[in-house]
Design a protein around this motif. Structure first.
Motif, PDB file in Angstrom:
ATOM      1  N   ALA A 253      -5.864  43.762  38.775  1.00  0.00           N
ATOM      2  CA  ALA A 253      -6.989  43.436  37.901  1.00  0.00           C
ATOM      3  C   ALA A 253      -8.197  43.044  38.743  1.00  0.00           C
ATOM      4  O   ALA A 253      -9.335  43.421  38.447  1.00  0.00           O
ATOM      5  N   LEU A 254      -7.927  42.320  39.818  1.00  0.00           N
ATOM      6  CA  LEU A 254      -9.015  41.895  40.709  1.00  0.00           C
ATOM      7  C   LEU A 254      -9.623  43.102  41.421  1.00  0.00           C
ATOM      8  O   LEU A 254     -10.847  43.287  41.446  1.00  0.00           O
TER       9      LEU A 254
ATOM     10  N   GLN B 176     -11.947  45.456  39.335  1.00  0.00           N
ATOM     11  CA  GLN B 176     -13.292  45.087  38.874  1.00  0.00           C
ATOM     12  C   GLN B 176     -14.274  46.136  39.380  1.00  0.00           C
ATOM     13  O   GLN B 176     -14.334  46.405  40.554  1.00  0.00           O
ATOM     14  N   GLY B 177     -15.048  46.691  38.498  1.00  0.00           N
ATOM     15  CA  GLY B 177     -16.038  47.660  38.942  1.00  0.00           C
ATOM     16  C   GLY B 177     -15.559  49.099  38.838  1.00  0.00           C
ATOM     17  O   GLY B 177     -16.329  50.029  39.063  1.00  0.00           O
ATOM     18  N   TYR B 178     -14.281  49.298  38.541  1.00  0.00           N
ATOM     19  CA  TYR B 178     -13.797  50.672  38.395  1.00  0.00           C
ATOM     20  C   TYR B 178     -13.592  51.049  36.930  1.00  0.00           C
ATOM     21  O   TYR B 178     -13.097  52.121  36.617  1.00  0.00           O
ATOM     22  N   GLN B 179     -13.953  50.119  36.021  1.00  0.00           N
ATOM     23  CA  GLN B 179     -13.764  50.425  34.609  1.00  0.00           C
ATOM     24  C   GLN B 179     -14.851  51.376  34.134  1.00  0.00           C
ATOM     25  O   GLN B 179     -16.009  51.236  34.518  1.00  0.00           O
TER      26      GLN B 179
ATOM     27  N   THR C 283      -7.774  51.022  33.655  1.00  0.00           N
ATOM     28  CA  THR C 283      -7.905  49.833  32.828  1.00  0.00           C
ATOM     29  C   THR C 283      -6.808  48.881  33.229  1.00  0.00           C
ATOM     30  O   THR C 283      -5.717  49.308  33.610  1.00  0.00           O
ATOM     31  N   GLU C 284      -7.116  47.596  33.139  1.00  0.00           N
ATOM     32  CA  GLU C 284      -6.140  46.585  33.512  1.00  0.00           C
ATOM     33  C   GLU C 284      -4.852  46.766  32.724  1.00  0.00           C
ATOM     34  O   GLU C 284      -4.880  47.067  31.539  1.00  0.00           O
TER      35      GLU C 284
ATOM     36  N   GLY D 283     -13.180  44.952  30.086  1.00  0.00           N
ATOM     37  CA  GLY D 283     -13.571  46.277  30.564  1.00  0.00           C
ATOM     38  C   GLY D 283     -12.930  47.400  29.774  1.00  0.00           C
ATOM     39  O   GLY D 283     -12.795  48.503  30.281  1.00  0.00           O
TER      40      GLY D 283
ATOM     41  N   TYR E 265     -15.276  44.967  24.945  1.00  0.00           N
ATOM     42  CA  TYR E 265     -16.476  45.138  25.763  1.00  0.00           C
ATOM     43  C   TYR E 265     -17.721  44.733  24.992  1.00  0.00           C
ATOM     44  O   TYR E 265     -18.593  44.028  25.500  1.00  0.00           O
TER      45      TYR E 265
ATOM     46  N   GLU F  54     -17.977  41.044  24.578  1.00  0.00           N
ATOM     47  CA  GLU F  54     -18.384  40.464  25.854  1.00  0.00           C
ATOM     48  C   GLU F  54     -19.902  40.615  26.037  1.00  0.00           C
ATOM     49  O   GLU F  54     -20.566  39.717  26.548  1.00  0.00           O
TER      50      GLU F  54
END
Lengths: 306, 357
Positions: A108-109, A112-115, A218-219, B37, B43, B46
């Motif tokens: 998940a960390l 971040q930014g790849y969603q 996605t996470e 996300g 989303y 948020e």
């Protein structure tokens, strides 16, 4: 109900795709368990592979590099487990569960930014002539390369365990680590290699989900596939061929139940939803009525004696 | 002695400062059902939270917890947030209704806002958007665009909200194209990309060339893109990364003005329990850009439909309409009342299959 709207050819083709991630991850775990190690961290390694593969594929624009990175990511995470269980002699069950939680959090960390990003598409491998055969063509010969990789891996694992010297040593280590040690085999070394192989396979399975099957990041997107792979190994009584059967059954019934719903089946949706789990377990339990059993040293800690 | 006095003064000053700060900032909490996300439902909530921070600056402190499972875990998460001193808590999924009410009874001084529910307390409001208005527009485009006359629908849970969406989309698809047929898959999840992708693939394999979804990820869009000649619609969020094909339009939830207004009400001490249900008119539901993949005349009709709903000339559930079993529901020109819509548990005439219990 309009069963005629279900196309069996397309259904079998989707089955191959749906089965691939759990098949690859389960084959990796099979090797780990045959070496006498129980790694419950498959889910964590899969999701780590999913994000490592995704990030690398997006960064380089090459799905192949993505899969390589996924295998490296999964194997890297599994080293943590190998260190805990083989050198620090920690409990395998607890370490494996911790690995899953750690992998879920870390992915998940990293994610971040790849969603919301689309990965580079993986080309389908249209085998000339063969892919044009009616019915058989789309089912067998019109897939991405990882589907074939999964099948080849299955054959390779089966043959390696059954016929090769390396497979014999691996099984000896899994059946009786003290005897294997007395014969001079490096128990810890064999197990660490097996754990890394399992990690790499889990990583590949995860990347298959994030790069081909869904394809997006996605996470928590593996959504329990790692646990299904783990269960498959046990129900398949540690045999590669049965793992393949189980993966096909599970993938097939999963796809079939969605198709039945779309076709307006009269069966209640709740029954359809649970059917993949029930049917797969039932069939494998019936099949494992013979004397096959778990490797004798499975889950036991090895302390080298003099 | 002086040192002690200095320390004491400092301590008092600090204490005053912190209590003054506590009075000044309003703490607002958010409980999300998916990850921020997800590109869809969560989303957009948020985005509402971020708008709140931007609007109020230092006067507001926000906290959120994502991917909270509906059920006992939700109650724990909401209670934690209340214990941590939140003044106002937004719980943003239908399944959080009972947990929200349970916690609200224990914390009468904390204000709660539950999205898409129907039960209130003196300190619990509900808010929702009339998504069915947006689905009418999508249904119209879907009916006009389909060539196979098969429209696939990925539904989440059999709750009134989702059933309303299916009915609204179906009614308007049928008006645009009397030969249209709906195939519906219940995914039993709001968010599971692999399952959503498989569901979309199954629908496409059975001939659907339009996919409507009431789940939150963009996985169905990806599946449609892979299949080629299939169109989809953004759900809850614009999902613009799939423009202009397969995503040809979208329903967008816009919670920002609502979140700002309700936080302001808490700050002013004017907050009261209420039930908000706004649609296209006040801007709580937006229709994302209709792309060039849609023919010009269909686009014009869709926009006219949107306009008619915005200014109140047209209601998506206007008679004559019958229920699936053939019994009468709405007479000619009759409009469905909100009570029936909020508790909707039946398909309209023409839809096949049963609603799972």
């Amino acid at each position: 109900m309009d069963l005629g709207s279900i196309n069996p050819v397309l259904l079998l083709a989707s089955l191959m795709v749906a089965a691939t991630p759990i098949l690859i991850a389960a084959l990796g775990e099979l090797v780990v368990e045959r070496a006498g190690v129980l790694n419950l961290g498959v889910e964590g390694m899969m999701i780590t592979g999913a994000i490592c593969g995704f990030a690398a594929a997006v960064g380089t624009g090459s799905p192949v590099l993505g899969f390589i990175a996924a295998a490296a990511g999964g194997a890297g995470l599994s080293l943590l487990f190998a260190f805990l269980t083989q050198f620090a002699l920690a409990n395998q069950v607890a370490s494996g569960l911790a690995l899953t939680l750690f992998g879920l959090g870390m992915s998940a960390l990293l994610g971040q930014g790849y969603q919301g990003i689309k990965p580079p598409p993986t080309d389908k491998l249209d085998i000339p002539l063969l892919a044009d055969i009616p019915a058989l063509g789309p089912i067998l010969f019109n897939h991405d390369i990882m589907v074939y990789f999964g099948l080849a891996l299955c054959a390779a694992v089966w043959a390696m365990l059954k016929y090769s010297r390396a497979g014999l040593i691996l099984r000896a280590v899994g059946e009786n680590h003290d005897a294997a040690h007395a014969l001079g085999y490096k128990v810890v070394r064999v197990r660490v290699l097996a754990i890394m192989f399992g990690g790499a396979c889990a990583g590949l399975g995860g990347a298959y989900i994030s790069l081909i099957r869904v394809p997006q990041w996605t996470e928590g997107m593996t959504a329990g596939a790692g646990w299904i792979a783990l269960a498959l190994v046990v129900f398949a009584s540690w045999k590669a061929g049965r793992v393949l059967l189980g993966a096909w059954l599970f993938g097939g019934v999963t796809v079939l139940q969605l198709n039945l719903q779309a076709a307006g089946s009269a069966l209640p949706v709740e029954y359809l939803s649970m059917s993949p789990y029930l049917i797969t377990i039932l069939v494998l339990v019936i099949m494992s009525a013979d004397k096959s059993r778990a490797p004798a040293s499975l889950g036991r800690i090895f302390r080298a004696s003099q | 002695m002086t040192l002690l006095r200095k320390l004491a003064t400092a301590a008092v000053a600090l204490g005053l400062a912190s209590s003054a700060m506590a009075e000044d900032t309003t703490k607002v909490g958010f409980i999300y059902v998916g990850p921020v996300g997800d590109g869809g439902w969560t989303y957009e909530h948020e985005q509402g939270r971020l708008a709140l921070e931007e609007h109020f600056g230092d006067k507001v402190e926000t906290v959120f917890q994502e991917s909270v499972k509906e059920g006992p875990e939700a109650e724990r998460a909401i209670r934690n947030m209340a214990l941590e001193g939140a003044d106002l808590i937004f719980t943003t999924s239908f399944g959080f209704m009972e947990p929200t009410l349970a916690v609200a009874k224990q914390f009468p001084d904390v204000k709660f806002e539950h999205a898409t529910g129907f039960k209130t307390l003196p300190n619990v409001s509900t808010y929702s958007a009339r998504f069915y208005e947006g689905r009418a527009v999508q249904g119209h485009i879907a009916g006009k665009m389909t060539e196979s006359n098969i429209i696939g629908y990925i539904a989440s849970y059999p709750i009134p909200e989702v059933i309303r969406g299916i009915n609204s989309a179906y009614i308007h698809a049928r008006k645009a194209n009397p030969d249209v047929e709906f195939k519906i898959i219940w995914a039993y999840t709001w968010f599971d990309p692999a399952k959503e992708a498989d569901a979309a693939t199954a629908l496409i394999e059975q001939g659907a060339d339009v996919i409507l979804q009431h789940t939150d990820s963009t996985a169905p869009q990806a599946a449609a893109e892979k299949a080629g000649n299939v169109i989809t619609f953004g759900q809850a969020s614009d999902m613009a990364e799939y423009k202009p094909m397969p995503r040809v339009s979208s329903i967008i939830d816009n919670w920002k003005p609502y979140y700002i207004a309700r936080t302001q009400a808490v700050m002013d001490g004017t907050w009261e329990s209420q039930q908000t249900w706004d649609g296209i008119g006040p801007g709580m539901v937006g229709i994302g850009e209709i792309t060039d993949a849609v023919p010009e005349d269909v686009k014009t009709e869709a926009l006219a439909l949107k306009e008619a709903m915005a200014n109140g000339d047209y209601h998506p559930f206007t008679g004559p309409l019958k229920k699936q079993d053939g019994s009468d529901w709405l007479a000619e020109g009759e409009v469905a009342d909100d009570g029936t819509l909020l508790g909707m548990d039946f398909y309209v005439e023409g839809l096949t299959g049963d609603i799972p219990n």
